[in-house]
Design a protein around this motif. Structure first.
Motif, short mmCIF file in Angstrom:
data_model
loop_
_atom_site.label_atom_id
_atom_site.label_comp_id
_atom_site.label_asym_id
_atom_site.label_seq_id
_atom_site.Cartn_x
_atom_site.Cartn_y
_atom_site.Cartn_z
N GLN A 69 0.88 -1.20 0.00
CA GLN A 69 0.00 0.00 0.00
C GLN A 69 0.90 1.23 0.00
O GLN A 69 1.61 1.47 0.94
N VAL A 70 0.88 2.02 -1.04
CA VAL A 70 1.80 3.17 -1.12
C VAL A 70 1.31 4.23 -0.13
O VAL A 70 0.12 4.61 -0.14
N GLN A 71 2.16 4.62 0.81
CA GLN A 71 1.77 5.68 1.78
C GLN A 71 2.17 7.06 1.26
O GLN A 71 1.39 8.00 1.26
N ARG A 72 3.44 7.07 0.73
CA ARG A 72 3.94 8.43 0.46
C ARG A 72 4.99 8.37 -0.64
O ARG A 72 5.76 7.41 -0.69
N LEU A 73 4.99 9.39 -1.49
CA LEU A 73 6.02 9.46 -2.54
C LEU A 73 6.86 10.73 -2.27
O LEU A 73 6.30 11.82 -2.09
N ASP A 74 8.18 10.57 -2.24
CA ASP A 74 9.06 11.75 -2.13
C ASP A 74 9.82 11.86 -3.45
O ASP A 74 10.64 10.98 -3.76
N ALA A 75 9.53 12.93 -4.20
CA ALA A 75 10.20 13.05 -5.52
C ALA A 75 11.19 14.21 -5.44
O ALA A 75 10.98 15.18 -4.70
N SER A 76 12.27 14.10 -6.18
CA SER A 76 13.21 15.23 -6.20
C SER A 76 13.84 15.30 -7.59
O SER A 76 13.87 14.29 -8.31
N GLY A 77 14.32 16.47 -7.95
CA GLY A 77 15.04 16.61 -9.23
C GLY A 77 14.06 16.90 -10.36
O GLY A 77 13.62 15.98 -11.03
N GLY A 78 13.64 18.15 -10.53
CA GLY A 78 12.84 18.53 -11.71
C GLY A 78 11.48 17.85 -11.69
O GLY A 78 11.10 17.19 -12.65
N VAL A 79 10.77 18.02 -10.55
CA VAL A 79 9.47 17.32 -10.45
C VAL A 79 8.45 18.02 -11.37
O VAL A 79 8.41 19.25 -11.46
N HIS A 80 7.66 17.19 -12.11
CA HIS A 80 6.66 17.79 -12.99
C HIS A 80 5.36 17.02 -12.79
O HIS A 80 5.29 15.82 -13.05
N ILE A 81 4.34 17.71 -12.21
CA ILE A 81 3.05 17.03 -11.96
C ILE A 81 2.07 17.48 -13.05
O ILE A 81 2.00 18.67 -13.38
N GLN A 82 1.36 16.56 -13.59
CA GLN A 82 0.49 16.87 -14.74
C GLN A 82 -0.91 16.32 -14.48
O GLN A 82 -1.05 15.20 -13.98
N SER A 83 -1.93 17.16 -14.71
CA SER A 83 -3.30 16.59 -14.68
C SER A 83 -4.05 17.25 -15.82
O SER A 83 -3.57 18.26 -16.38
N PRO A 84 -5.18 16.72 -16.22
CA PRO A 84 -5.86 17.29 -17.41
C PRO A 84 -6.07 18.80 -17.26
O PRO A 84 -5.99 19.53 -18.23
N SER A 85 -6.25 19.29 -15.98
CA SER A 85 -6.66 20.71 -15.89
C SER A 85 -5.50 21.62 -15.48
O SER A 85 -5.56 22.82 -15.63
N GLU A 86 -4.43 21.02 -14.91
CA GLU A 86 -3.31 21.93 -14.54
C GLU A 86 -2.01 21.14 -14.56
O GLU A 86 -2.00 19.92 -14.64
N SER A 87 -0.94 21.91 -14.51
CA SER A 87 0.37 21.24 -14.40
C SER A 87 1.20 22.08 -13.43
O SER A 87 1.00 23.30 -13.33
N ALA A 88 2.06 21.39 -12.68
CA ALA A 88 2.89 22.12 -11.69
C ALA A 88 4.31 21.60 -11.80
O ALA A 88 4.54 20.45 -12.21
N ARG A 89 5.22 22.43 -11.37
CA ARG A 89 6.64 22.10 -11.55
C ARG A 89 7.36 22.57 -10.30
O ARG A 89 6.96 23.57 -9.68
N GLY A 90 8.37 21.84 -9.84
CA GLY A 90 9.13 22.29 -8.67
C GLY A 90 10.37 21.45 -8.52
O GLY A 90 10.63 20.55 -9.34
N GLN A 91 11.15 21.74 -7.45
CA GLN A 91 12.39 20.98 -7.28
C GLN A 91 12.12 19.68 -6.50
O GLN A 91 12.67 18.63 -6.82
N PHE A 92 11.24 19.78 -5.41
CA PHE A 92 10.93 18.56 -4.63
C PHE A 92 9.43 18.43 -4.56
O PHE A 92 8.70 19.43 -4.65
N ALA A 93 8.95 17.25 -4.35
CA ALA A 93 7.51 17.07 -4.16
C ALA A 93 7.29 15.94 -3.15
O ALA A 93 8.09 15.01 -3.06
#
Lengths: 164, 733, 162
Positions: A69-93
């Protein structure tokens, strides 16, 4: 053009939907219930896609049992989140699936139907659909980034066409 | 309708906004976009509400909003801003408030406790304001030009303000309209203004009444002038001022100004009906009905036609000698009119001019006044031409016409060669050679009063040659922490004998030996007389410049080598072989004290032939000045030129506090009968005194002047004149 | 007190500075006369490629006084003031910003044109006097800045006079 005041697609995201991850390399640390994916990692859950250079997935219920069961995702390095209505970008997520909170830190830019917001930190509450951006550059758990110098949030909103 | 003026919002937000409060966010090109910056932004996409907090700035189409907190409902377009709200329009006007609910055009909305600062600094404060399409309607509001805080940071009471039930400011028509307003001066209601409007000052003023001027004079009684300013176009305006008097018929004055691409001109005048009187009528002043038309007209203009060519002119004309004095328009006694066409090149100058004058002086005879047309002057210079010297070629022609006097025409061509070098020892050596040919033609010479101005009738020719050598040797040295400079100078000039008296003298009459012309090649003014014979002129200049203090003094004299009688009349200081000694001393102490002494000493008994002392002390706002002039030339020939004279001029101004000032000035004619038999004064005769006080701050100016004239000239009778000046500055003009 | 010729010696800094000053445009009749007077004096020290530019602004006033009891003006004084700046040609920095001025008295005579001509002669004399003051001030500046070589590069040796 996308209707400016449309509902945010993220709101209907089901956090319990299966999470599939693709990456160049994977390192599983089973005792720590953790897997580290690195090398243009791509995570897909429902209509949300999250790409980053490195993602650490924390899960509960061992690899063998009834499936992790995935509890949590820690992303780093040019994170890019995409959804049909918006997109977000950052260094960590950090995507906390239990509290259904996505936190993006470090030079954040949110694009939502022609509106652009830039700031130091973005917290998207998937329950209420509210996105809060501020200039602070500390993540919830002490991750610090160099946000833009003035610690300010800036951006551009389009004024919806109203016939009044 | 709320009670007029009501309780004024005492809690008018005295927001001290510093410049960087509104960092220049770039206004978005797309008119339907709002650019913003804040500390935190919350965007609820479901309700489509944007909440920005922490020094929020929003800009749309040049309209800038700043507030501590802004909630924008993008669906309804309502923008709620509160906490130090500031809205600045592209026209430069800013509105400050505690809270404001606006549309998302940022242009319209409803505001509480509002302060609008207009572009010219004027302020509108109101308890409540509504703005639709940029037009602000304020209720229980006040207008004042004063800043909330003085320069010293202390809150300052505005000297005047206008309170009103309703004030409407429309940036399109640039006008501010009041309804049932009250004008308060120093806190006291002075005038009720049922309906009143004035321009808001952003477009450099629009048509409207200007501030009236009041004057009480012995000649005309009480005078009220009501100027009306009419702006015909951004570059053309007309000011019409009807003037009403208690003692004489009303007069109408008008002034039209026009600014064109290549230049500008203005034309003005005044006309009335009154009693024209000659200067001193035997039977004394009797008013013979007001049937004479009296007035004056003046115009001037200048046009730069091409980068080189320019035309300019100015003309003044009045119906009779005393009109300008009687209606206190100007004290000038000679009204010059001139037209000039000029071409100024890098090394060539050409001018074609005409001069005429209307002489209002009591003692003058209009027929004798010359009209000079055409006066042509062409100069050309060529550097490094002959043996490295500079050659200046000059062609000049002059035509003098008198209605019943001598007519003279003159033309001359001259070439002057100057070689200037600095020798190894540091001497500035200048060698000069001049050659000139004149041609004259004159007739009716007998009509000229002064015999040796006449010259011979008909054609006369003259050739002039001159050589000169001039050596100046400046020495410099440090002293008292500054620099001193000594420059001895000697000049030798030789000119063959010339026929001066055969040619008429039109422009060499005002002879004055001074330090400014003692070393000139020809010490006569103009060109009709040229000094001949050989002479040596010697002199020196000393200059001391130390921090905050400077002294410079120069002195010179000349000695004529040739023996034959000089051409200069006695009393000009140049008649004998030794000339009078001329000198000048300038002393400056910081900006605080300045003394200038110009003098001419008689060569025999060192008596002061000319003594001019100008002394001023004090700062720019509080100062005292004295000017003394004594001419004691005892000119032998009896002609009305070059008379002796003695005069004292004094003026002082005292600043009291930083708004009030007291000023006074006096002109006293000290010429005694012995000095000048023609003089009417008997040794101590004040001509004019003036005394007054003034108040000036950033929004108000008023002053009272009492002026006394001690002599009547024609129908401008002696006596007192009182001027009252009252002006609301910064009232949109 | 150590007096020495301002332009003394072949390599006097004042002489070298004068030779390398170029006079800027000065508008009007007074400007034409002033420029001629300045160029004549500056050219006296030979001419080297311009290292300085001289910008001059003139203010020319005629005031009347000596007022007789019947309000007739009998004396006039023509004052010519110049505000001038010496600018380094390459860097455009203002090295010297000062003023100079002179005045001349004119007796008002019965013939108005004679007074106008006297005013005009006064202007010609004044331009010579003000030019003298400006050039002397520039020479003084060059001498003093040459003493402390720190400021601006020391002017090179100038070409020799006649």
């Amino acid at each position: 053009a996308v209707p400016a005041s449309s509902q945010s697609a993220l709101q209907s995201l089901d956090s319990n939907a299966p999470v599939d991850v693709a990456a160049d390399r994977i390192e599983v640390q089973d005792r720590a219930d953790r897997a580290i994916f690195s090398g243009n990692v791509q995570v897909r859950q429902g209509n949300l896609s999250l790409d980053a250079a490195r993602i650490t997935v924390a899960y509960s219920g061992g690899i063998a049992g009834s499936g992790p069961q995935v509890q949590r995702l820690d992303a780093s390095g040019g994170v890019h989140i995409q959804s049909p209505s918006e997109s977000a970008r950052g260094q960590f997520a950090v995507y906390d699936l239990n509290r259904r909170l996505i936190t993006l830190i470090g030079g954040v830019e949110l694009n939502q139907g022609g509106n652009v917001i830039r700031g130091g930190r973005l917290v998207i509450d998937l329950n209420s659909g509210r996105a809060v951006i501020d200039g602070r550059s500390q993540g919830g758990d002490g991750i610090t980034t160099q946000g833009n110098a003035s610690g300010r949030v800036t951006g551009r909103f389009t004024v919806p066409q109203r016939n009044n | 309708q709320e009670e007029a003026g009501g309780q004024l919002p005492d809690a008018v937000p005295t927001v001290q906004l510093s410049a960087e409060e509104l960092p220049p966010l770039a206004s978005p090109e797309n008119p339907d976009e709002i650019v913003f910056s804040a500390q935190t932004v919350e965007f609820d996409s479901e309700a489509d509400i944007v909440t920005a907090m922490g020094d929020v700035h929003m800009v749309r189409e040049g309209m800038r909003l700043r507030a501590d907190r802004v909630v924008w409902n993008r669906r309804t377009g309502a923008v709620e801003a509160n906490g130090d709200v500031a809205i600045r329009s592209p026209a430069g006007e800013s509105a400050y408030a505690d809270s404001a609910s606006l549309s998302d055009t940022l242009r319209d909305g409803m505001v509480e406790n509002l302060l609008i600062v207009l572009e010219n600094g004027g302020r509108l404060a109101a308890r409540h304001g509504v703005r639709v399409d940029g037009v602000s309607t304020l209720t229980s509001a006040a207008y004042t030009p004063y800043r909330a805080y003085g320069y010293d940071g202390e809150p300052q009471e505005p000297s005047w303000r206008i309170t009103a039930a309703r004030i409407v400011h429309d940036p399109e028509t640039n006008r501010i309209r009041y309804s049932n307003a009250r004008f308060e001066l120093f806190g006291v209601t002075v005038m009720a203004l049922p309906a009143f409007s004035h321009p808001d000052g952003s477009t450099g003023g629009a048509s409207g009444l200007l501030v009236p001027d009041l004057r009480l004079s012995r000649s005309n009684g009480l005078e009220v002038g009501l100027p009306y300013y009419l702006q015909l176009a951004p570059n053309r305006d007309l000011t019409i001022t009807p003037r009403i008097y208690t003692e004489v018929l009303p007069a109408i004055e008008a002034r039209y100004r026009h600014l064109a691409a290549e230049g500008a001109f203005q034309i003005g005048g005044m006309a009335t009906y009154g009693t024209r009187r000659e200067i001193n009528p035997p039977a004394g002043f009797v008013s013979s009905g007001n049937e004479d038309f009296r007035g004056y007209i003046e115009a001037n203009g200048r046009f730069q036609i091409t980068p080189y060519w320019s035309a300019s002119g100015s003309g003044r004309l009045t119906t009779d000698d005393t009109f300008l004095r009687r209606y206190d328009i100007s004290r000038d006694d000679r009204l010059r009119s001139t037209v000039t066409l000029e071409r100024i090149g890098r090394d060539s100058y050409f001018s074609l001019a005409g001069w005429a004058v209307q002489d209002l002086r009591v003692t003058s005879d209009a027929g004798q006044q010359p009209i000079a047309l055409p006066v042509l002057d062409y100069r050309y210079r060529k550097k490094e031409s002959i043996v490295g010297g500079t050659v200046n070629v000059r062609l000049n022609s002059l035509g003098i016409v008198r209605t019943d006097g001598q007519d003279t025409q003159r033309a001359f061509a001259s070439a002057q060669w100057d070689l200037r070098r600095i020798t190894a020892l540091g001497q500035e050596v200048t060698l000069t050679a001049l050659v000139r040919g004149d041609a004259y033609h004159s007739d009716e010479n007998a009509n000229t009063l002064t015999s040796f101005y006449r010259g011979e009738e008909g054609w006369q020719f003259r050739g002039i040659g001159a050589v000169a050598a001039d050596i100046a040797w400046p020495f410099v040295g440090e002293i008292f922490g500054g620099v001193q400079r000594i420059t001895p100078r000697i000049q030798f000039v030789a000119t063959p004998p010339l026929s001066n008296l055969e040619v008429p003298n039109e422009d060499s009459r005002s002879i004055e030996l001074e330090t400014s012309n003692v070393f000139s090649l020809n010490r006569f003014p103009g060109n009709d007389r040229f000094e001949d014979g050989a002479r040596i002129t010697y002199g020196g200049e000393y200059r001391l410049d130390i921090p905050r203090f400077s002294l410079s003094t120069s002195i010179a004299q000349s000695y004529r080598l040739s023996r034959e009688p000089a051409l200069f009349p006695d009393g000009t200081g140049l008649a004998a072989r030794f000339s009078d000694i001329v000198g000048r001393t300038d002393i400056r102490y910081g900006r605080f004290l300045a003394l200038t002494h110009r003098f001419r000493l008689d060569k025999d008994n060192l008596e002061l032939r000319r003594n001019e002392i100008d002394f001023s002390v004090g700062s720019r706002t509080t100062y005292g000045e004295i000017g003394y002039l004594r001419l004691n030339r005892d000119i032998t020939f009896n002609v009305e030129d070059l008379r002796d004279r003695e005069e004292l001029r004094a003026a002082a101004r005292v600043a009291i506090g930083n708004y009030w000032s007291l000023f006074g000035s006096a002109v006293v004619d000290l010429t005694s009968q012995r000095e000048d038999p023609l003089s009417q004064s008997d040794g101590f005769e004040p001509v004019r005194t003036r005394l007054g006080f003034g108040y000036q701050d950033e929004g108000l100016e008023f002053g009272f002047t009492w002026r006394r004239d001690y002599d009547d000239t024609g129908d401008a009778r002696r006596g007192n004149t009182f001027l009252l000046r009252f002006a609301l500055t910064n009232l949109g003009r | 007190c150590g007096l020495r010729p301002l332009y003394g010696g072949a390599s006097s800094p004042a002489r070298a500075a004068l030779g390398s000053v170029e006079v800027g445009e000065i508008p009007g009749r007074a400007g034409y006369l002033m420029r001629g007077a300045l160029e004549q004096r500056l050219g006296a020290a030979g001419s080297t490629p311009p290292r300085y530019r001289l910008e001059v602004e003139l203010d020319d006033q005629i005031t009347g006084f000596g007022v007789r009891a019947d309000n007739a003006v009998t004396r006039e004084r023509r004052t010519l003031r110049a505000r001038f700046q010496l600018v380094a040609a390459d860097r455009g920095t203002v090295l010297l910003d000062a003023t100079a001025g002179a005045d001349a008295g004119v007796d008002v005579v019965s013939s108005e044109y004679a007074t106008i001509a006297a005013e005009d002669s006064a202007l010609e004399n004044l331009t010579q006097q003000v030019a003298d003051q400006i050039v002397a001030r520039i020479a003084l500046y060059a001498t003093r800045t040459a003493d402390e070589p720190g400021e601006g590069q020391a002017p090179g040796a100038a070409s020799e006079g006649p």
